[in-house]
Design a protein around this motif. Sequence first.
Motif, short mmCIF file in Angstrom:
data_model
loop_
_atom_site.label_atom_id
_atom_site.label_comp_id
_atom_site.label_asym_id
_atom_site.label_seq_id
_atom_site.Cartn_x
_atom_site.Cartn_y
_atom_site.Cartn_z
N ASP A 57 -13.46 -10.95 24.39
CA ASP A 57 -14.04 -10.10 23.36
C ASP A 57 -15.57 -10.10 23.41
O ASP A 57 -16.19 -11.09 23.79
CB ASP A 57 -13.62 -10.59 21.97
CG ASP A 57 -12.12 -10.56 21.76
OD1 ASP A 57 -11.42 -10.03 22.63
OD2 ASP A 57 -11.67 -11.08 20.73
N GLY A 58 -16.13 -8.98 22.94
CA GLY A 58 -17.58 -8.91 22.77
C GLY A 58 -18.21 -7.81 23.59
O GLY A 58 -17.83 -7.54 24.73
N GLY A 59 -19.19 -7.16 22.97
CA GLY A 59 -19.93 -6.10 23.65
C GLY A 59 -19.29 -4.74 23.45
O GLY A 59 -18.22 -4.60 22.86
N TYR A 74 -11.06 -0.93 25.79
CA TYR A 74 -11.58 -0.24 26.96
C TYR A 74 -10.63 -0.27 28.17
O TYR A 74 -11.01 0.21 29.24
CB TYR A 74 -12.93 -0.85 27.37
CG TYR A 74 -13.93 -0.91 26.25
CD1 TYR A 74 -14.39 0.27 25.66
CD2 TYR A 74 -14.37 -2.13 25.75
CE1 TYR A 74 -15.30 0.21 24.61
CE2 TYR A 74 -15.29 -2.19 24.70
CZ TYR A 74 -15.74 -1.01 24.14
OH TYR A 74 -16.64 -1.06 23.09
N GLY A 75 -9.45 -0.83 28.01
CA GLY A 75 -8.58 -0.98 29.18
C GLY A 75 -9.17 -1.93 30.19
O GLY A 75 -8.88 -1.85 31.39
N ASP A 76 -9.99 -2.88 29.70
CA ASP A 76 -10.71 -3.83 30.57
C ASP A 76 -9.76 -4.97 30.93
O ASP A 76 -9.93 -6.11 30.50
CB ASP A 76 -11.94 -4.34 29.83
CG ASP A 76 -12.92 -5.07 30.72
OD1 ASP A 76 -12.67 -5.17 31.93
OD2 ASP A 76 -13.94 -5.56 30.20
N SER A 77 -8.74 -4.65 31.73
CA SER A 77 -7.65 -5.59 31.92
C SER A 77 -6.88 -5.26 33.20
O SER A 77 -6.86 -4.12 33.65
CB SER A 77 -6.72 -5.52 30.71
OG SER A 77 -5.67 -6.44 30.81
N HIS A 99 -8.60 -6.89 16.95
CA HIS A 99 -9.05 -5.53 17.24
C HIS A 99 -10.19 -5.47 18.24
O HIS A 99 -10.50 -4.41 18.77
CB HIS A 99 -9.49 -4.84 15.93
CG HIS A 99 -10.63 -5.53 15.26
ND1 HIS A 99 -10.47 -6.69 14.53
CD2 HIS A 99 -11.97 -5.26 15.24
CE1 HIS A 99 -11.65 -7.08 14.07
NE2 HIS A 99 -12.57 -6.24 14.48
N GLU A 100 -10.84 -6.61 18.52
CA GLU A 100 -11.95 -6.62 19.47
C GLU A 100 -11.50 -6.85 20.91
O GLU A 100 -12.33 -6.88 21.82
CB GLU A 100 -12.97 -7.69 19.06
CG GLU A 100 -13.70 -7.37 17.77
CD GLU A 100 -14.88 -8.30 17.55
OE1 GLU A 100 -15.09 -9.22 18.35
OE2 GLU A 100 -15.61 -8.05 16.56
#
Length: 288
Positions: free
Chosen positions: A99-101, A25-28, A18-19
């Motif tokens: 992951d993270g943040g 965030y759609g960070d991809s 889930h992270e």
Amino acid sequence: MINFNGTLFPENAFFLNHENRGLRYGDSLFEAIRYVSGQVLLWEDHYLRLMASMRILRMEIPMEFTMEFLESEILKTVNANTSIKNSPVRIRFTVFRNDGGLYLPHSNEVSYIIESKELVNPFYVLEEKPIEVELFKDFYVNAGLLSTLKTNNRLINVVGSIYAKENRYDNCLLLNQNKMVVEALNGNIFLVKGSSIKTPPLSDGCLNGIIRKKLLEIIGNLNSYTLEEVSISPFELQKADELFITNSISGILSVTKYRKKEYDVKVARDLVGKLNAMIRLGAIGSSS
């Protein structure tokens, strides 16, 4: 089999949680690529676009992310799927920040996933089937550098696809904030009027498509057509002779109808042959 950071997993394996920043965030980013007969087609173009996009998003590019290394990982994935390795294949290469943040990530390091699905045709075929389109005006593409990248932020494409299905259209055309035609739901758009071929400029917010780039090269070298990268008004759609969509998986898709306007497919038919020839020569050159 799915390739996650170089390790092969069954398709039903759980290896994300889930992270995941692509989920959160759609960070991809992703690339949709064709593989045929041991060749990753237009691989250099896809690789260079991916690297440029990662730099724009301030992702840290690992030292091992050479063109040769990532191509070998794609080939490893295809060969692991023994039922399709001798078939034409659609590759999805996804890269995401680790992951993270929250909005601010803990790190700019990345991971990747490579997926493969069987295709029908080893080369591009102009499927002369009815494709009716309509404008999608619920939301607009915000013209800018981010809209030209192939990110996982595809909500307008998702909602537009649902709108098309609900209203029995085969596709929709997206507009930018200036009400100019930008692209289709699944690719770049080209408009033909006489011997003139137009496509929106990147500054209007369209995707920096690989097949778009190749067709710009092809058309630019032909004396039979004039090429313009200019904004396209919705009013021009009903005056056009042809309208076609381009992407890396389908190649060229001819639009046959927009409202009361019906289109020809003559130029698209001509260009798909030239596109196949260019790709075939490139594949031969890369293997020699």
